[in-house]
Enzyme design. Sequence first.
Site, PDB file in Angstrom:
ATOM      1  N   GLU A 103       6.306  29.981 -28.196  1.00 23.93           N
ATOM      2  CA  GLU A 103       6.747  31.147 -27.425  1.00 23.93           C
ATOM      3  C   GLU A 103       8.259  31.306 -27.540  1.00 23.93           C
ATOM      4  OE1 GLU A 103       5.039  33.618 -25.637  1.00 23.93           O
ATOM      5  OE2 GLU A 103       3.352  32.831 -26.766  1.00 23.93           O
ATOM      6  N   ARG A 104       8.797  32.322 -26.895  1.00 22.74           N
ATOM      7  CA  ARG A 104      10.213  32.658 -27.042  1.00 22.74           C
ATOM      8  C   ARG A 104      11.104  31.619 -26.365  1.00 22.74           C
ATOM      9  NH1 ARG A 104       7.002  36.338 -25.279  1.00 22.74           N
ATOM     10  NH2 ARG A 104       6.619  38.280 -26.388  1.00 22.74           N
ATOM     11  N   LYS A 141       1.128  38.133 -18.890  1.00 22.31           N
ATOM     12  CA  LYS A 141       0.642  36.748 -18.801  1.00 22.31           C
ATOM     13  C   LYS A 141       1.757  35.795 -18.381  1.00 22.31           C
ATOM     14  CE  LYS A 141      -0.833  36.497 -23.019  1.00 22.31           C
ATOM     15  NZ  LYS A 141      -0.470  37.858 -23.411  1.00 22.31           N
TER      16      LYS A 141
END
Length: 520
Positions: free
Chosen positions: A186-187, A160
């Site tokens: 997210e990261r 994604k």
Amino acid sequence: MENKTSLSNLGAVVSVRGSVVDIRFDAHLPPIYSLLHAKEGEIAIEVLAQLDAHRVRGIALTPTQGLARGMAVEDTGGPLKTPVGKGILSRMFDVFGNVIDRQAAPTDVQWRTVHRAPPALARRSTQSEIFETGIKVIDVLVPLERGGKAGLFGGAGVGKTVLLTEMIHNIIGHQKGVSIFCGIGERCREGEELYRDMKGAGVLPNMVMVFGQMNEPPGSRFRVGHAALTMAEYFRDDQHRDVLLLIDNIFRFIQAGSEVSGLMGQMPSRLGYQPTMGTELSQLEERIANTDAGAITSIQAVYVPADDFTDPAAVHTFSHLSASIVLSRKRASEGLYPAIDPLQSSSKMATPGIVGERHYGLAQEIRRTLAQYAELKDIIAMLGLEQLSPEDRNVVARARRLERFLTQPFFTTEQFTGLKGKLVSLKDALDGCERILRDEFKDYPESALYMIGTIDEAKEKVKYGKSAGKDSSQPESKTGAKGDPKPAPDSTPKAGSGPTPKLEQKSKPEAERADNTHES
């Protein structure tokens, strides 16, 4: 005025339970969504409930270490605000509007509340226009809408984020408007890499990044999407510019809302989600719209828990989108990147009135061919291709070549795959599919169509393979090297599909190598 309010309206902490803080105000009870500060502004709390005439319950947007009962809390006199203006371009912010790119804070900005109403129906635009991405399988089968919302659905590790960053690379270069990237839970590694890539590509001057990382409290992750939308609305409504809003990942927004709801003591709904999930998602999604002033086009990554598309988070998100791009783990394991499942993916733009008769007819024929191949796969697995009728064998050969032609090398994964990225126009993608469906490439090996841009590259690949001989592998390819040992008479249907299992196994090292890059 604000200073007077904050000085005069002081409260005291009554209780602290994780991120949930109860505060007592004797003079004036702050309204819902008010922002409160404790420990000289170190700790920010947003009011979510008024318990009685003197007590409010809030969720902390920062860690609550060091907060104790009896501590003073001041009311800022307003809600959470975010900076807007030309000064925010090429910068990176957190949920509070603080810069996190190690540069000086922007000066020429205004501050606006993150809680804003969606545009009225009377102001919305009703025109439909296609938004090209340069990715073959998306432009041909799942066309995106300018000013629409597209979702990239998939479980963990199917690509994604890589697909989203590839779209950023392809679209921002051609787009005249502003791009806003919103990272929700997210990261931080991905944010740092994206910043470097955008700077290297020279597109940072028209881009803004807003991050609420996965290590931050749920309240912060829950509000970062609203902060990014406030910035997008400024460029749309005040500057009259088109905005590309990229959100990674909308599931983390729902997850943060679920955590906030649980901490606030609300009774959970189905599968543990918050009872207000539909409303919260609608408040965010309905603000992304086309108006008479400009358009916000949104591309959102949506993590699907355990690849279960009946999960309430996925179901609620589906209802807001004009295009749903579904990523398949099975295709990723076969090395068919981007791993988009053309039969599960859909777009409201794929109608003859919008894309045109030729495009619509070709897309329907491609889907039909791939659907027939999917039905025949069980027979092939049990009895082999020899038992199929000649007509069915032709369908299988066409479908397998289409599958390989719809793969594409990405600019964002060049360093991992060794293949130069390709940007393919809609016209070239449609021409290639049409020529495959007319059996123009039935005498070519399937590997010649794998990981190429336009269809003419297949001819060059085959020519180069013949002139180089079998010993020298092609320079671009790991793919070419794999393709060379394949039996040459791939043109006959029998030979074309005989090595079906082998072909998939040959593709697996490619998948494993690329798997490092394709993370959710």
